[in-house]
Each structure stands twice: as C-alpha cells, then as structure tokens.
Motif scaffolding. Sequence first.
Motif, mmCIF file in Angstrom:
data_model
loop_
_atom_site.group_PDB
_atom_site.id
_atom_site.type_symbol
_atom_site.label_atom_id
_atom_site.label_comp_id
_atom_site.label_asym_id
_atom_site.label_seq_id
_atom_site.Cartn_x
_atom_site.Cartn_y
_atom_site.Cartn_z
ATOM 1 N N ASP A 44 -61.161 41.001 96.509
ATOM 2 C CA ASP A 44 -59.905 41.752 96.524
ATOM 3 C C ASP A 44 -59.062 41.398 97.742
ATOM 4 N N GLU A 45 -59.725 41.020 98.799
ATOM 5 C CA GLU A 45 -59.044 40.651 100.039
ATOM 6 C C GLU A 45 -58.550 39.201 100.006
ATOM 7 N N ILE A 46 -59.267 38.357 99.265
ATOM 8 C CA ILE A 46 -59.006 36.913 99.310
ATOM 9 C C ILE A 46 -58.049 36.444 98.218
ATOM 10 N N LEU A 47 -58.311 36.804 96.973
ATOM 11 C CA LEU A 47 -57.614 36.199 95.846
ATOM 12 C C LEU A 47 -56.124 36.506 95.757
ATOM 13 N N PRO A 48 -55.621 37.618 96.288
ATOM 14 C CA PRO A 48 -54.164 37.790 96.287
ATOM 15 C C PRO A 48 -53.423 36.698 97.058
ATOM 16 N N GLU A 49 -54.119 35.962 97.913
ATOM 17 C CA GLU A 49 -53.505 34.872 98.665
ATOM 18 C C GLU A 49 -53.829 33.519 98.036
ATOM 19 N N ALA A 50 -54.056 33.498 96.732
ATOM 20 C CA ALA A 50 -54.489 32.273 96.049
ATOM 21 C C ALA A 50 -53.490 31.132 96.193
ATOM 22 N N ALA A 51 -52.204 31.418 96.099
ATOM 23 C CA ALA A 51 -51.197 30.358 96.170
ATOM 24 C C ALA A 51 -51.254 29.637 97.515
ATOM 25 N N MET A 52 -51.514 30.373 98.574
ATOM 26 C CA MET A 52 -51.624 29.767 99.893
ATOM 27 C C MET A 52 -52.948 29.034 100.055
ATOM 28 N N ARG B 258 -61.043 37.820 87.043
ATOM 29 C CA ARG B 258 -60.545 37.109 88.223
ATOM 30 C C ARG B 258 -59.810 35.816 87.847
ATOM 31 N N PRO B 259 -60.384 34.949 87.019
ATOM 32 C CA PRO B 259 -59.641 33.730 86.643
ATOM 33 C C PRO B 259 -58.301 34.014 85.981
ATOM 34 N N ARG B 260 -58.213 35.112 85.211
ATOM 35 C CA ARG B 260 -56.942 35.432 84.575
ATOM 36 C C ARG B 260 -55.887 35.760 85.638
ATOM 37 N N LEU B 261 -56.307 36.456 86.677
ATOM 38 C CA LEU B 261 -55.364 36.773 87.755
ATOM 39 C C LEU B 261 -54.950 35.506 88.497
ATOM 40 N N LEU B 262 -55.886 34.580 88.667
ATOM 41 C CA LEU B 262 -55.548 33.310 89.321
ATOM 42 C C LEU B 262 -54.572 32.495 88.483
ATOM 43 N N GLU B 263 -54.735 32.524 87.163
ATOM 44 C CA GLU B 263 -53.791 31.825 86.292
ATOM 45 C C GLU B 263 -52.373 32.338 86.509
ATOM 46 N N GLU B 264 -52.221 33.637 86.585
ATOM 47 C CA GLU B 264 -50.896 34.236 86.758
ATOM 48 C C GLU B 264 -50.243 33.775 88.052
ATOM 49 N N GLN B 265 -51.039 33.537 89.090
ATOM 50 C CA GLN B 265 -50.490 33.136 90.379
ATOM 51 C C GLN B 265 -50.235 31.628 90.462
ATOM 52 N N LEU B 266 -51.079 30.827 89.833
ATOM 53 C CA LEU B 266 -51.059 29.387 90.070
ATOM 54 C C LEU B 266 -50.316 28.588 89.005
ATOM 55 N N PRO C 269 -47.443 29.046 87.285
ATOM 56 C CA PRO C 269 -45.994 28.813 87.396
ATOM 57 C C PRO C 269 -45.629 27.627 88.285
ATOM 58 N N GLY C 270 -46.422 27.322 89.264
ATOM 59 C CA GLY C 270 -46.156 26.167 90.132
ATOM 60 C C GLY C 270 -47.145 25.042 89.920
ATOM 61 N N PHE C 271 -47.597 24.870 88.676
ATOM 62 C CA PHE C 271 -48.675 23.925 88.397
ATOM 63 C C PHE C 271 -48.282 22.488 88.727
ATOM 64 N N ALA C 272 -47.054 22.078 88.443
ATOM 65 C CA ALA C 272 -46.630 20.703 88.702
ATOM 66 C C ALA C 272 -46.654 20.394 90.192
ATOM 67 N N SER C 273 -46.165 21.313 91.009
ATOM 68 C CA SER C 273 -46.207 21.109 92.464
ATOM 69 C C SER C 273 -47.642 21.115 92.975
ATOM 70 N N LEU C 274 -48.458 21.948 92.370
ATOM 71 C CA LEU C 274 -49.873 22.016 92.750
ATOM 72 C C LEU C 274 -50.565 20.686 92.470
ATOM 73 N N ALA C 275 -50.216 20.066 91.333
ATOM 74 C CA ALA C 275 -50.882 18.839 90.907
ATOM 75 C C ALA C 275 -50.591 17.663 91.820
ATOM 76 N N MET C 276 -49.476 17.653 92.522
ATOM 77 C CA MET C 276 -49.132 16.523 93.365
ATOM 78 C C MET C 276 -49.633 16.693 94.800
ATOM 79 N N HIS C 277 -50.217 17.834 95.107
ATOM 80 C CA HIS C 277 -50.673 18.118 96.466
ATOM 81 C C HIS C 277 -52.106 17.617 96.669
ATOM 82 N N LYS C 278 -52.403 17.129 97.858
ATOM 83 C CA LYS C 278 -53.730 16.596 98.161
ATOM 84 C C LYS C 278 -54.843 17.590 97.841
#
Length: 395
Positions: A254-262, A284-292, A294-303
């Motif tokens: 609960d403390e960690i996953l709200p900061e998933a995008a970072m 938990r994975p469903r909540l991560l999907e909601e956060q990650l 929307p910015g999947f394309a930018s995520l894919a190009m990051h190291k």
Amino acid sequence: LVQGKVQVRKYIGFLCGRVWCWQVVPETAMVMQRSSWADEEVVAAEQMHSVNGRRRVRQRNPRRRGAMLKCQMEINGDNFGNSGSWPKRMPAVMGAEESPSKKVYTQVLAKPSADIQSLLDSPERCKDVVARLAGSDQVEQHEMLMCLQNALVHLSLTKGGCRIVQKFFEVTGGVDRDLLIAGLQDHIVQLYESPHGNFVLSRAVEVLPAAKNAFIISALLGRGIAVCKHRFGCRIVCRLMEHCTEDQIGPLLDEILPEAAMLALDEYGNYILQTALEHASQARPRLLEEQLLPGFASLAMHKDGSRVAERLLDHCSLGGQSFAIRALLHAEGESSLVELACGRYGSYVIAQLAGLRHIHIEVLEVASILASNLQYLQESQYAERVINAFGLAPA
C-alpha cells in the motif's frame, strides 16, 4: 537465584580452550535476569568456605562428572572447526534497569572480540564453520549458535560471515531460529544496505515460515520507497512479495505501489514492479495497469521502464494487452512504433508483440507497419531482433 550475599555466574572463554570456572560476583554489582529465549541453566552458588576469615568459592574440578571439557575449537589455532564441542554461551549479565532487548542490541553493536575478528578475517575458517554446520546434529548446531549469537550482525556484514548466518537459517529451527531473529531484528536497515547483509535477509525470507517474516516487514514500513530504490533493498522487497501472503505484505505494498509510475523508471525500483506483476494478488496488477498503461509507449523506450513494459505484456489482462498495443500504434515522434523498433530498449518490447499475433488482431497492423518500413529498420542494429521476431527478413 539463591539468596545470599554473593551470587555466582559461569564465566566462559569464548571460542578458546579454557576450562569452565566459577567466579564470585558481589550481589550489589549486578542482577542476573532471565533470558526469555534461551534454555540455559544458571547455577546460583556452590558451597562457601572460609579460610583465614576470607570467603572463597571452591574451584570446580574439571574431572568431576558434568564438567565441561576443554574446548578444542580455537579460532586462532589450525584445528578450528574440525574437532571438539563448542563452548556454550551464558546469558548476558545486565543491570536491573536494562532490558534484555536493549542489552542484546548493545552487545551486537560492540566491537567484535579478537577471536571473532580473526574468524571474520579468514574466509577459509568461515567455510569450515559452514561445513561444520551442514554436517552436525541439532545439539552441536545449537552450541555453535550460542557461541556466535552476539556476533551475528558482525558476521552478516562480512563476505564470509554472512554465509555462516545464512547456513544457520537453513539448518536450524524452532527456538534457534527465534534466537537468530532476536539477534538481527534491530538491525534490518543496516543489513539491507549491506552488500553482504542483504543476502542474510533474503535467505531468512526464503527459509522461514511466512509468518516469521514480520520482523523484516515491520522494519521496512515507513521507508518502503527508499528501500525499493536501494541497490540491495529492492532484493528484500522482491523476496517478500514472492514468499509472503497479501495479508502479510499488504501494508508495505500500500505504501509502495501508488508510486508505480516513478518506480518503473528507477534503476532498482523497476524490479519491484516486475515482481509485483508476477506475484502480487490479482487486485494489485490491475491497479498497476491503470497507472502504467496510459504511458506505455514512453515506458517502452526507457532503459528501465522497458523491462516493466515487457512484464506488463506478459502478465496483464487481455484488455490490458490490447490497450498497450493500441497505445504503440497511436504513438508519435520518438515513441512511434518504428522508432521504438529501432531503439536499443524499445526493440525488445516490439519484438515481444510477435508472440501475441494469434491473440490480438492489432498485432497484424503492427506487422504491416513494420514491413512497410523494413529498409529503415535494416539500418538499425537493434531492429534486427524485431525483423527476426516478425519474420520480415527477405528470403
């Protein structure tokens, strides 16, 4: 303790060949407190004699029944770890105002004795102790733990010593495991920050019953993000997610996953999200999907983010996969589908889409776009894996 003007305690020569003896301790100097976690007998007093008006305690005859044999396992000798019984450690003697937990903490942080230091400085002797633990019975393992208990933290923070503590967790059980926990529980932060101590915590999580890992989880609460972004701390959180139930690890997540995008873009935090997608409870994975997503394309190009993007495609729902593919199709600029396919990190994500062609019709559109830009792809050394995955190479 027997009432009287004097009390007697055992004195032991730690890991050296001294004969057990008796020592007089004035009653006003110290108070012996019971240890809640050790079954060690304290002999209160021996028969007192008076010689020339002075009190003395009779020396115990080592040849008498029940006397402890001289310890043959000397750290500074050549025969360490190869023979003899380990000497037992007596409970710590504390002042009346001190608590047992406080005293253990103080003892562990104290500078190691010369005997312990010589063990820490000798990788070969550490290996001998590990081998001895692996081949001994429960009684001898307990005696060895009694000898080394006050040095558990020092051992855990060294390359050779950490293997000894890991082996203790592997071979001991019951009360002895409780002793290990008691010796380490006040130093979790120091251990997870150590390049050696973090392996001790990881091994503890792996071999202890899940309910016993509470001493680690409680120490990480309130510092979850810092632990996840730490080079060694992230390993501990990953092991906890792999071996603990949602009820046990939930408050930390609960403390960690709200900061998933970072965390997805962090050098070490990305491993936390990869493990959460694979091992966390279904919600938990469903909540991560909601956060990650929307910015999947930018995520894919990051190291670091590209690793999380690959795990998302592996473990998210079918709807989540479709969302991710459409996000790639509609991306523009540096995050466009073709640019990702030519990128050092994005090419791994695009190549993974080839495995979804029989599940999602959108992948056919991806293949069509890549085929129309084949010449451009062939100019990139990274796009080769994409060309091979989709079978675009000319015959």
